[in-house]
Design an enzyme around this catalytic site. Structure first.
Site, PDB file in Angstrom:
ATOM      1  N   GLU A 227      15.879  15.804  43.268  1.00  0.00           N
ATOM      2  CA  GLU A 227      15.212  14.568  42.856  1.00  0.00           C
ATOM      3  C   GLU A 227      15.409  14.389  41.350  1.00  0.00           C
ATOM      4  O   GLU A 227      15.066  15.286  40.576  1.00  0.00           O
ATOM      5  CB  GLU A 227      13.718  14.722  43.188  1.00  0.00           C
ATOM      6  CG  GLU A 227      12.881  13.502  43.058  1.00  0.00           C
ATOM      7  CD  GLU A 227      11.540  13.694  43.795  1.00  0.00           C
ATOM      8  OE1 GLU A 227      10.906  14.765  43.641  1.00  0.00           O
ATOM      9  OE2 GLU A 227      11.133  12.771  44.530  1.00  0.00           O
TER      10      GLU A 227
ATOM     11  N   SER B 271       7.301  20.103  39.413  1.00  0.00           N
ATOM     12  CA  SER B 271       6.997  19.549  40.733  1.00  0.00           C
ATOM     13  C   SER B 271       6.151  18.288  40.635  1.00  0.00           C
ATOM     14  O   SER B 271       6.250  17.402  41.485  1.00  0.00           O
ATOM     15  CB  SER B 271       6.183  20.549  41.555  1.00  0.00           C
ATOM     16  OG  SER B 271       6.853  21.753  41.687  1.00  0.00           O
TER      17      SER B 271
ATOM     18  N   HIS C 294      14.558  17.930  39.838  1.00  0.00           N
ATOM     19  CA  HIS C 294      13.621  18.625  40.720  1.00  0.00           C
ATOM     20  C   HIS C 294      14.390  19.186  41.916  1.00  0.00           C
ATOM     21  O   HIS C 294      14.648  18.475  42.892  1.00  0.00           O
ATOM     22  CB  HIS C 294      12.525  17.629  41.142  1.00  0.00           C
ATOM     23  CG  HIS C 294      11.483  18.213  42.013  1.00  0.00           C
ATOM     24  ND1 HIS C 294      10.778  17.486  42.936  1.00  0.00           N
ATOM     25  CD2 HIS C 294      11.006  19.484  42.121  1.00  0.00           C
ATOM     26  CE1 HIS C 294       9.924  18.271  43.567  1.00  0.00           C
ATOM     27  NE2 HIS C 294      10.053  19.485  43.097  1.00  0.00           N
TER      28      HIS C 294
ATOM     29  N   ASN D 223       6.652  15.401  46.367  1.00  0.00           N
ATOM     30  CA  ASN D 223       5.374  16.121  46.366  1.00  0.00           C
ATOM     31  C   ASN D 223       4.166  15.214  46.497  1.00  0.00           C
ATOM     32  O   ASN D 223       3.111  15.651  46.947  1.00  0.00           O
ATOM     33  CB  ASN D 223       5.267  17.003  45.123  1.00  0.00           C
ATOM     34  CG  ASN D 223       6.106  18.245  45.302  1.00  0.00           C
ATOM     35  OD1 ASN D 223       6.252  18.742  46.413  1.00  0.00           O
ATOM     36  ND2 ASN D 223       6.690  18.734  44.228  1.00  0.00           N
TER      37      ASN D 223
HETATM   38  N1  LIG Z   1       8.401  27.157  44.407  1.00  0.00           N
HETATM   39  C1  LIG Z   1       8.824  25.984  44.830  1.00  0.00           C
HETATM   40  O1  LIG Z   1       8.983  25.749  46.053  1.00  0.00           O
HETATM   41  C2  LIG Z   1       9.171  24.899  43.838  1.00  0.00           C
HETATM   42  C3  LIG Z   1       9.928  23.804  44.257  1.00  0.00           C
HETATM   43  C4  LIG Z   1      10.285  22.827  43.340  1.00  0.00           C
HETATM   44  C5  LIG Z   1       9.853  22.922  42.013  1.00  0.00           C
HETATM   45  N2  LIG Z   1       9.088  23.993  41.624  1.00  0.00           N
HETATM   46  C6  LIG Z   1       8.678  24.059  40.201  1.00  0.00           C
HETATM   47  O2  LIG Z   1       9.560  24.961  39.557  1.00  0.00           O
HETATM   48  C7  LIG Z   1       8.879  25.621  38.485  1.00  0.00           C
HETATM   49  C8  LIG Z   1       8.969  27.118  38.680  1.00  0.00           C
HETATM   50  O3  LIG Z   1       8.367  27.451  39.920  1.00  0.00           O
HETATM   51  P1  LIG Z   1       8.671  28.835  40.650  1.00  0.00           P
HETATM   52  O4  LIG Z   1       8.242  28.667  42.047  1.00  0.00           O
HETATM   53  O5  LIG Z   1      10.058  29.292  40.325  1.00  0.00           O
HETATM   54  O6  LIG Z   1       7.612  29.778  39.883  1.00  0.00           O
HETATM   55  P2  LIG Z   1       7.643  31.370  39.723  1.00  0.00           P
HETATM   56  O7  LIG Z   1       6.245  31.747  39.443  1.00  0.00           O
HETATM   57  O8  LIG Z   1       8.374  32.006  40.837  1.00  0.00           O
HETATM   58  O9  LIG Z   1       8.534  31.590  38.397  1.00  0.00           O
HETATM   59  C9  LIG Z   1       8.153  31.140  37.121  1.00  0.00           C
HETATM   60  C10 LIG Z   1       8.838  32.039  36.101  1.00  0.00           C
HETATM   61  O10 LIG Z   1       8.690  31.464  34.800  1.00  0.00           O
HETATM   62  C11 LIG Z   1       8.556  32.542  33.895  1.00  0.00           C
HETATM   63  N3  LIG Z   1       8.041  32.053  32.624  1.00  0.00           N
HETATM   64  C12 LIG Z   1       6.773  31.716  32.293  1.00  0.00           C
HETATM   65  N4  LIG Z   1       6.744  31.293  30.997  1.00  0.00           N
HETATM   66  C13 LIG Z   1       8.016  31.364  30.526  1.00  0.00           C
HETATM   67  C14 LIG Z   1       8.631  31.071  29.273  1.00  0.00           C
HETATM   68  N5  LIG Z   1       7.918  30.606  28.253  1.00  0.00           N
HETATM   69  N6  LIG Z   1       9.964  31.271  29.150  1.00  0.00           N
HETATM   70  C15 LIG Z   1      10.688  31.739  30.184  1.00  0.00           C
HETATM   71  N7  LIG Z   1      10.166  32.041  31.398  1.00  0.00           N
HETATM   72  C16 LIG Z   1       8.839  31.848  31.555  1.00  0.00           C
HETATM   73  C17 LIG Z   1       7.644  33.522  34.627  1.00  0.00           C
HETATM   74  O11 LIG Z   1       7.716  34.807  34.050  1.00  0.00           O
HETATM   75  C18 LIG Z   1       8.227  33.453  36.045  1.00  0.00           C
HETATM   76  O12 LIG Z   1       9.256  34.410  36.227  1.00  0.00           O
HETATM   77  C19 LIG Z   1       7.453  25.071  38.488  1.00  0.00           C
HETATM   78  O13 LIG Z   1       7.379  23.981  37.593  1.00  0.00           O
HETATM   79  C20 LIG Z   1       7.290  24.609  39.929  1.00  0.00           C
HETATM   80  O14 LIG Z   1       6.302  23.617  40.064  1.00  0.00           O
HETATM   81  C21 LIG Z   1       8.750  24.983  42.498  1.00  0.00           C
END
Ligand SMILES: NC(=O)c1ccc[n+]([C@@H]2O[C@H](COP(=O)([O-])OP(=O)(O)OC[C@H]3O[C@@H](n4cnc5c(N)ncnc54)[C@H](O)[C@@H]3O)[C@@H](O)[C@H]2O)c1
Length: 285
Positions: free
Chosen positions: A155, A122, A143, A193
């Site tokens: 993105e 993000s 993204h 963001n």
């Molecule tokens: N939530 C949103 O609205 C959103 C939107 C755009 C981008 N993002 C980005 O996407 C990414 C994930 O966010 P999210 O909301 O899905 O988080 P989340 O917490 O729902 O999921 C993250 C997952 O990654 C797993 N994980 C951690 N370390 C790992 C590894 N080494 N190998 C494999 N899996 C691993 C965790 O167990 C968890 O299931 C982040 O970088 C976040 O900033 C989030």
């Protein structure tokens, strides 16, 4: 370098909110998908999320195939080596630079040298993530927006060493998934963001400082500015931990106007992360 049309298998690292959404849209577009998380429990939760989302889309007549046919193309695993055949891997693990860099070092080792490696970060630097590999030219930001199956935009973030062919691949791959794209330089928060996160924090502060009730902060922004969700609803939807991580990066890089709201830090400290834990600013079933 692969072309998206040559790719048969898409790898996804992380089965959380974003990872399972990305796996779902890739399988819906016809790709075989391998989705990896660290624990079986997280993989299973991601697969359940995909099942219920596909069912909802099928009920609305939004799928060309039966959910079971799409689902059959998705393999969940905890084994990193299962990503070996992926032509492109999208990383969607927690928003932590060291964790992401470790994942990319591992991906660099296990995947074919032609594979494109994309991060769904993000706010973190795509260039810093790419430098954990020996193929920074083939690393790009993809993204996706939340919820991935619903949101139309992706993105594309161009790192310092991202090759033009990788950028072209990223746009074309997103198009194969039925998404429209725009491009951002690798600067904190990119386009979305950089603007969205301070908006959310100001909404949390307005609520915390008694400007209006929780519901009226959200109602005011929905009715007053025609956005689909107010800042507090949106924060719950994104995950308060994700909002806090993004806020901290932007604050560090861009200064005080991006400081995380106090109430956001307090909610995260209490473990109330929004929809994913059942409670944030709102209660969720
Ligand atoms: N939530 C949103 O609205 C959103 C939107 C755009 C981008 N993002 C980005 O996407 C990414 C994930 O966010 P999210 O909301 O899905 O988080 P989340 O917490 O729902 O999921 C993250 C997952 O990654 C797993 N994980 C951690 N370390 C790992 C590894 N080494 N190998 C494999 N899996 C691993 C965790 O167990 C968890 O299931 C982040 O970088 C976040 O900033 C989030």
């Amino acid at each position: 370098m692969n072309e998206p049309s040559d790719v048969e298998t898409v790898g996804v690292v992380g089965a959380g909110t974003m990872g399972h959404g990305i796996a779902q849209v890739a399988a819906t577009a016809g790709y075989d998908v391998v989705m990896r998380d660290v624990e079986t429990e997280y993989v299973d939760r991601g697969l359940e999320g995909i099942d219920s989302s596909l069912e909802r889309l099928a009920e609305r007549g939004a799928l060309d195939e039966e959910p079971s046919a799409i689902r059959a193309r998705i393999e969940g695993t905890t084994d990193l080596a299962a990503l070996a055949d992926a032509g492109v891997v999208v990383e969607a693990v927690i928003e932590d630079l060291e964790v992401k860099r470790d994942v990319f070092t591992d991906l660099d080792e296990v995947t074919d040298e032609d594979a494109v490696l994309a991060t769904n970060t993000s706010t973190l630097s795509v260039t810093s993530i790419a430098s954990a590999t020996d193929r920074a030219d083939a690393v790009v930001g993809l993204h996706f927006m939340n919820p991935v199956p619903v949101m139309e935009g992706v993105e594309v973030v161009v790192g310092e060493r991202t090759d033009d062919s990788t950028v072209a691949f990223a746009h074309a791959f997103a198009a194969e998934l039925g998404k429209e794209t725009w491009e951002s330089d690798d600067k904190p928060g990119f386009v979305t963001n950089r603007i969205l996160i301070p908006w959310i924090n100001e909404g949390i502060r307005a609520y915390d400082e008694g400007v209006a009730t929780r519901d009226d902060v959200d109602r005011g922004m929905r009715l007053g500015t025609n956005v689909p969700m107010g800042p507090l609803e949106l924060a719950d939807h994104i995950g308060l931990d994700v909002v806090l991580d993004a806020s901290r990066t932007l604050h560090e890089e861009l200064g005080d106007r991006y400081k995380p709201a106090y109430l956001l830090k307090r909610k995260v400290a209490a473990g109330d992360l929004g929809k994913k834990t059942g409670e944030g600013f709102y209660e969720h079933d």
